[in-house]
Design an enzyme around this catalytic site. Sequence first.
Site, mmCIF file in Angstrom:
data_model
loop_
_atom_site.group_PDB
_atom_site.id
_atom_site.type_symbol
_atom_site.label_atom_id
_atom_site.label_comp_id
_atom_site.label_asym_id
_atom_site.label_seq_id
_atom_site.Cartn_x
_atom_site.Cartn_y
_atom_site.Cartn_z
ATOM 1 N N CYS A 280 -24.376 4.355 23.001
ATOM 2 C CA CYS A 280 -23.754 5.498 22.325
ATOM 3 C C CYS A 280 -24.467 5.804 21.022
ATOM 4 O O CYS A 280 -24.369 6.911 20.498
ATOM 5 C CB CYS A 280 -22.263 5.262 22.131
ATOM 6 S SG CYS A 280 -21.873 3.620 21.632
ATOM 7 N N GLU B 56 -13.627 4.103 20.482
ATOM 8 C CA GLU B 56 -15.075 4.085 20.217
ATOM 9 C C GLU B 56 -15.695 4.967 21.282
ATOM 10 O O GLU B 56 -15.827 4.560 22.434
ATOM 11 C CB GLU B 56 -15.621 2.655 20.345
ATOM 12 C CG GLU B 56 -14.998 1.634 19.421
ATOM 13 C CD GLU B 56 -15.388 1.866 17.977
ATOM 14 O OE1 GLU B 56 -16.403 2.546 17.724
ATOM 15 O OE2 GLU B 56 -14.665 1.401 17.093
#
Length: 523
Positions: free
Chosen positions: A271, A237
């Site tokens: 993010c 990720e």
Amino acid sequence: MENQNTSTINIKSPITGKFLYELHDPSSSDLKKIMDVSRQMQPIIRAMSLEDRIKEVDKIMQYVLNHADFILDQIIAETGKSRTDAYAAEVFEVCDVIDVYKKMAPKVLADKKLPIPIFLMGKKSRQWKEPLGTIMVITPWNFPFYQVIVPALMAFLAGNAVVVKPSEVTPLLPLWKHFFANSGFMKDAIQVVCGGKTVGAELIKLRPDKIHFTGSVRTGKKIMALCAEQLIPVDLELGGKDPSIVFDDINIDRTVNGVMWGAFTNAGQNCTGIERLYIQEGIYDKFLKELVDKTKLLKTSHPDRNTQSPEDCDVGAITADFQVALIEDHIEDALAKGAKLLCGGISQKGSHHIPPTILENCTLDMKVATEETFGPTVAVFKFKSEEEAIQMANNSPYGLGGSVWTSDMNRGERVARALVVGNVCINNHMINEANPYLPFGGTKDSGIGRFKGEDGLLTFCNLKSVIIEKQSDSIELQWYPFTKEKAEVLSNLMSAYFSKPKNWIKFAVNGIKADSIGKKQKL
Ligand code: ADP
């Protein structure tokens, strides 16, 4: 080579800069012991019923509910985030994830019956969801509680032992000590190993059965290379540079508030935070003015926040020194290349309290336009047509999240489908992450694999494929000995079944032949 307590890291408050505690890397022999313990735990966890594993995970929920303020204090002390950010995205979210997985796990982890093609008639096929062994979770610094506890509990529910290596920037060591002493959670099923980057690399060398990594693209590539040496499966990720596209048919008030939150929550250290904002020309001036006016009203974190401002701030502190430097570099680079600062900016160099910053006249040679800033900054661009907006938004090495704001729901869906990203919202941003039923992950440089949802739970499983057949006195057509007669039957079965229309009579005749060959033939 034995790592003899190689490094010590000072953990300090990003709000005040005050020293909190020292973090010491465990030695190589400590790490080996941790992995040995994890391997010893594997069969114990595997043998537990899912119901019993759920009971353990429930203890995490009870711990969170009983100690929410303590957890928040620990998170804020090390990250500097605002209390509401910490509450919503870490403490509340952990409870919600547990609540959802308690319901979802029994269904997702149950054995699955699968159909069988006609040529395998008489056999049963199944998929069993078994544990992989030890899952190693490596986490970043921006959501230090959630990022540790959620993948760990998911991997545990799937029957794995877990070793977590939290970020050395926000290890939350006192919190983990308190958690393991007070939650009653099964000893050693999840082990949290605090330490620096080399600790992560050393643990990978001890060959866990899977790595679940969340962090930067740079480190993700290194981890993938380490995993490749031993063929360890890995989910990554990684970063993002989320675009948000605002069409001119929107409700300005709501959309401004949504975009503001999408860009500045957690001080932009997400993010999936909005870093690129595309506004359609018809609404550009009006929308941007309202966005800037409202952004100026947001309360930014302050060094005296804990003592002098008991009320929450809207935009928390920047957690890491290196992140402050990176955000400043991006802002300075943009200004040097002609961007216009509409609000925020660097008032005091090196300060962890960076106000939300909006930059106009941005061009593609600026870092704020292309590289992940991971701070409370947003680069604004104007667009004319839907096609142009899609092209601009997709022009990025990242593909994590994105959003489309419009009253035309057909257009919203069309544009959302055209974005090359793993997560997308129509008339919201990044809220996908608050739905544990939805898998999360990226395309392009934003990562590999999916986390959460049903897919995210299965990622911690050995998906064992099973064929079950009863004993009989029959030999199968594809078994030895190979004969001309068998080859003919095979050929007839194939042409009968795959012809259009199917030739059922020929198929049945050859099926009977296959059966009788199997009964009489012996090698
Ligand atoms: P960020 O937290 O800024 O995304 P990184 O991606 O560098 O930073 O780090 C994320 C996590 O990966 C941290 O827990 C860090 O200690 C760990 N890490 C960094 N380098 C390595 C490495 N070479 N091997 C294993 N883990 C690493």
